[in-house]
Design a protein around this motif. Structure first.
Motif, PDB file in Angstrom:
ATOM      1  N   ASP A 140      -0.365  -8.217  -1.324  1.00 25.34           N
ATOM      2  CA  ASP A 140      -1.546  -7.399  -1.042  1.00 25.34           C
ATOM      3  C   ASP A 140      -2.341  -7.995   0.097  1.00 25.34           C
ATOM      4  N   LEU A 141      -2.851  -7.145   0.976  1.00 23.03           N
ATOM      5  CA  LEU A 141      -3.772  -7.558   2.039  1.00 23.03           C
ATOM      6  C   LEU A 141      -4.965  -6.615   1.952  1.00 23.03           C
ATOM      7  N   GLY A 142      -6.039  -7.041   1.322  1.00 18.90           N
ATOM      8  CA  GLY A 142      -7.205  -6.180   1.141  1.00 18.90           C
ATOM      9  C   GLY A 142      -6.816  -4.892   0.441  1.00 18.90           C
ATOM     10  N   ALA A 143      -7.104  -3.759   1.091  1.00 19.69           N
ATOM     11  CA  ALA A 143      -6.838  -2.452   0.478  1.00 19.69           C
ATOM     12  C   ALA A 143      -5.360  -2.068   0.536  1.00 19.69           C
ATOM     13  N   PHE A 144      -4.550  -2.884   1.165  1.00 18.58           N
ATOM     14  CA  PHE A 144      -3.153  -2.498   1.413  1.00 18.58           C
ATOM     15  C   PHE A 144      -2.174  -3.265   0.521  1.00 18.58           C
ATOM     16  N   HIS A 145      -1.154  -2.554   0.068  1.00 17.27           N
ATOM     17  CA  HIS A 145      -0.038  -3.194  -0.631  1.00 17.27           C
ATOM     18  C   HIS A 145       1.161  -3.140   0.311  1.00 17.27           C
ATOM     19  N   VAL A 146       1.745  -4.301   0.590  1.00 17.75           N
ATOM     20  CA  VAL A 146       2.765  -4.397   1.645  1.00 17.75           C
ATOM     21  C   VAL A 146       4.128  -4.734   1.047  1.00 17.75           C
ATOM     22  N   THR A 147       5.135  -3.950   1.429  1.00 16.08           N
ATOM     23  CA  THR A 147       6.504  -4.195   0.971  1.00 16.08           C
ATOM     24  C   THR A 147       7.404  -4.445   2.177  1.00 16.08           C
ATOM     25  N   PRO A 148       7.845  -5.683   2.404  1.00 15.02           N
ATOM     26  CA  PRO A 148       8.755  -5.938   3.526  1.00 15.02           C
ATOM     27  C   PRO A 148      10.180  -5.431   3.211  1.00 15.02           C
ATOM     28  N   ILE A 149      10.825  -4.885   4.235  1.00 12.67           N
ATOM     29  CA  ILE A 149      12.158  -4.280   4.068  1.00 12.67           C
ATOM     30  C   ILE A 149      13.097  -4.843   5.144  1.00 12.67           C
ATOM     31  N   ALA A 150      14.248  -5.360   4.755  1.00 10.97           N
ATOM     32  CA  ALA A 150      15.198  -5.927   5.731  1.00 10.97           C
ATOM     33  C   ALA A 150      15.770  -4.832   6.628  1.00 10.97           C
TER      34      ALA A 150
END
Ligand SMILES: [Zn+2]
Ligand SMILES: [Zn+2]
Length: 305
Positions: A140-150
């Motif tokens: 999570d970065l503040g209001a954002f949920h981040v999903t890294p994708i290869a």
């Protein structure tokens, strides 16, 4: 949530008369939540104008999160010219796919060595942090949920699904389709016949991408090449709009945004590409937009008024 395109070009900047309307700066997109949280994806030369805007808006010390897809020039060259870095009290967290965060520090520190740039990273007033991202490890970065994708790119690259304000978008650059080039292959070696193991890992990568993009509202995708250009340079590690469409239709995405335009494509060619793929998308039930410098898009379907 809304996103703004500050640089839409791949490989190298191409300012000039032929690119006035779509823009000549390299990869950089800003996402903003309704509450004003900001995340910056990629640090190409478009980041310079974004930095100037952020300094104008500054009301006190700020923290910025920068997600890098990879560290090819067209994705990092704006970072030394990001003016908030010269404002004392600023914190800049850089997230990237590398084997270790200290290696990322060496890369960013390397481009500001005294031979290349007047101010070394250690002397910059802002405080830098480096974070390693790993495909499949969400954060999570503040209001954002981040999903890294290869992604499938020479030496590797990572895309990001970013959820926030009840909607989602994804940044898929740089990537080749999942048929030709493996991320571990060296650029100069060119495409080689794929072994069964290669085919399996590319298939796994494609499946994981499709899973993560499932139902995403807006996907910004590396569509550097037209099909005939791709046939000549498959080992450059980029896709065509047709390949992006195939993935996005399969993942039931609402909207595809063409991005990372080839530097050789003039505004006239970009107009043709935009019209051609808007029409193709309509037939397939997906909105296809073509990004240009300065374009802002709201993410999610706007409530009817
Ligand atoms: Zn690139
Ligand atoms: Zn690249």
């Amino acid at each position: 949530m809304k996103i703004t395109f500050w640089g839409v070009r791949g490989s190298y900047p191409v300012p000039g008369a032929a690119t006035v309307r779509y823009g000549g700066q390299t990869s950089c997109v800003e996402a903003r939540s309704a509450a004003g949280d900001c995340v910056i994806v990629d640090a190409g030369t478009g980041m310079r104008a974004l930095g100037n805007k952020l300094v104008r808006e500054m009301t006190g010390p700020q923290r910025y999160n920068v997600l890098l897809s990879h560290v090819h020039w067209d994705h990092i060259q704006g970072l030394p010219f990001f003016s908030p870095a010269y404002v004392p009290g600023t914190k800049i967290a850089v997230h990237a796919l590398l084997t270790a965060a200290d290696e990322l520090q060496q890369v960013i520190g390397g481009i500001t060595r005294h031979e290349f740039f007047p101010m070394p990273l250690e002397a910059v007033p802002a405080q830098f942090e480096f974070h390693q991202v790993e495909p499949g490890v969400e954060f999570d970065l503040g209001a954002f949920h981040v999903t890294p994708i290869a992604l499938n790119h020479p030496f590797g690259s990572v895309g990001y699904r970013i959820d926030g304000d009840g909607s989602s978008w994804a940044y898929i650059a740089d990537t080749a389709p999942f048929t030709d080039v493996l991320h571990k292959q060296h650029f100069l070696a060119g495409p080689e016949p794929l072994s069964d193991g290669d085919k399996t890992s590319l298939g796994t990568m494609r499946e994981a991408l499709l899973r993560k993009l499932q139902g995403v509202d807006t996907v910004v995708y590396d569509t550097h090449f037209l099909p005939d250009e791709y046939a000549r340079f498959p080992h450059f590690g980029h896709s065509t709009p047709d390949q992006a469409l195939e993935i996005c239709v399969e993942a039931k995405v609402r909207r595809l945004v063409l991005y990372h335009h080839a530097p050789s494509h003039s505004d006239e060619q970009m107009d043709q590409i935009a019209a051609q793929y808007l029409a193709k998308g309509e037939k397939l039930g997906i909105e296809v937009l073509t990004s240009f410098e300065g374009m802002t898009l709201p993410i999610g379907v706007e409530p009817a008024t």
